[in-house]
Design an enzyme around this catalytic site. Structure first.
Site, short mmCIF file in Angstrom:
data_model
loop_
_atom_site.label_atom_id
_atom_site.label_comp_id
_atom_site.label_asym_id
_atom_site.label_seq_id
_atom_site.Cartn_x
_atom_site.Cartn_y
_atom_site.Cartn_z
N HIS A 73 -25.42 28.04 21.42
CA HIS A 73 -26.82 27.69 21.70
C HIS A 73 -28.03 27.46 20.55
O HIS A 73 -27.37 27.56 19.69
CB HIS A 73 -27.29 28.69 22.09
CG HIS A 73 -27.22 28.82 24.31
ND1 HIS A 73 -27.80 29.94 24.84
CD2 HIS A 73 -25.78 27.97 24.69
CE1 HIS A 73 -26.97 29.17 25.81
NE2 HIS A 73 -26.17 28.45 26.10
N GLU B 240 -30.73 28.25 19.41
CA GLU B 240 -31.31 29.62 18.58
C GLU B 240 -30.06 29.87 17.31
O GLU B 240 -30.31 30.32 16.46
CB GLU B 240 -31.98 30.56 19.54
CG GLU B 240 -33.10 30.31 20.36
CD GLU B 240 -32.28 29.77 21.59
OE1 GLU B 240 -31.69 28.98 22.31
OE2 GLU B 240 -33.17 30.05 22.68
N SER C 288 -37.55 28.31 26.85
CA SER C 288 -37.88 29.96 26.48
C SER C 288 -36.18 30.48 26.01
O SER C 288 -35.25 30.25 26.91
CB SER C 288 -38.54 30.27 28.32
OG SER C 288 -38.29 31.77 28.33
N CYS D 38 -32.73 32.60 26.77
CA CYS D 38 -31.76 32.89 27.39
C CYS D 38 -31.31 34.46 27.05
O CYS D 38 -31.75 34.99 25.63
CB CYS D 38 -31.11 32.07 27.39
SG CYS D 38 -29.71 32.19 26.65
N CYS E 236 -29.76 34.79 24.03
CA CYS E 236 -30.82 34.15 22.46
C CYS E 236 -31.76 34.90 22.88
O CYS E 236 -32.05 35.98 21.32
CB CYS E 236 -31.23 33.16 22.62
SG CYS E 236 -29.76 32.13 22.55
#
Lengths: 150, 150
Positions: free
Chosen positions: B56, B58, B81, B83, B86
């Site tokens: 992902h 992040e 935002s 998940c 993360c």
């Protein structure tokens, strides 16, 4: 779930953890099993080996399994209770079950996962406990780094 | 935090997100900034590019930053935002602040993080919203796969 099957699956994760210990790494291993019982992926913590802080055992096994359309019915097997990072992985992707080798030396989000419908099976395996006890005693610096403790 | 600084940092994450869109990937980008304001790592979702479901935005930025002794005072900047996966990363490693480009098209654990002491700054950036709206409309299959929705 069947305890004998859970212990057989844990042996896969334990093999990864022992391998990590042999490489001078954080001795935690994991394996992801499909709803049909097929091994989808396996891995170990690779912080030391790859200099990669994102490679916890569970995320390494998840990565090794490659892209999956669904995680419904899958089981994440890990030698140590999953930290918040790995618990978040389980929750986000809808992994149905977590088999935990031990939760004596560390506990992350396993109760949170159970509260959100994940089946959590704790095996309290003596070899998993011993691996972590020895590691934490010998390398407290590395262990604290791996879980983000200052 | 200072909104102008937050928007400057978001531009780094947005550059990653645009790059991911150009590669046919999930258009989400992130950047990790140190307590001193230095860029530690940046990354984008790499599910399509590397066939890696663990990457992902992040976690890619976190990985890019390499091993760190402490995340105290660091800021994770992300175009969307975070998940649960993360969010778990942020909580486990004690990342102090999260700058969110937008939380209209998706919201994971940002309130949970705020409840656990993480400073959450939502910028509601129109370009971040547009990137995700277009992507979700064009590739609902890929988006659902990326967040583990069956």
């Amino acid at each position: 779930m069947d305890q004998e099957l859970a212990r057989r699956w844990l042996a896969t994760a334990l093999g990864e953890a022992r391998g990590g210990r042999g490489e001078g790494g954080v001795p935690i291993g994991a394996a992801l099993y499909g709803a049909d019982g097929v091994l989808l992926g396996r891995g170990r913590n690779r912080r030391v080996q790859d200099g990669d802080p994102s490679a916890h055992a569970e995320t390494a096994a998840f990565r090794d399994a490659g892209r999956q359309r669904s995680y419904r019915g899958t089981t994440m097997v890990t030698t140590l209770s999953p930290c918040w990072y790995c618990s978040g992985l389980v929750r986000q992707f809808g992994i149905s079950r977590v088999v935990v080798g031990e939760d004596r030396t560390f506990r992350g989000g396993q109760e949170w996962l159970a509260a959100h419908g994940v089946e959590v099976v704790v095996l309290d395996d003596p070899e998993c406990v011993e691996l972590m006890r020895t590691f934490v005693a010998e390398r407290p610096d590395l262990w604290n780094e791996d879980i983000g403790h200052d």
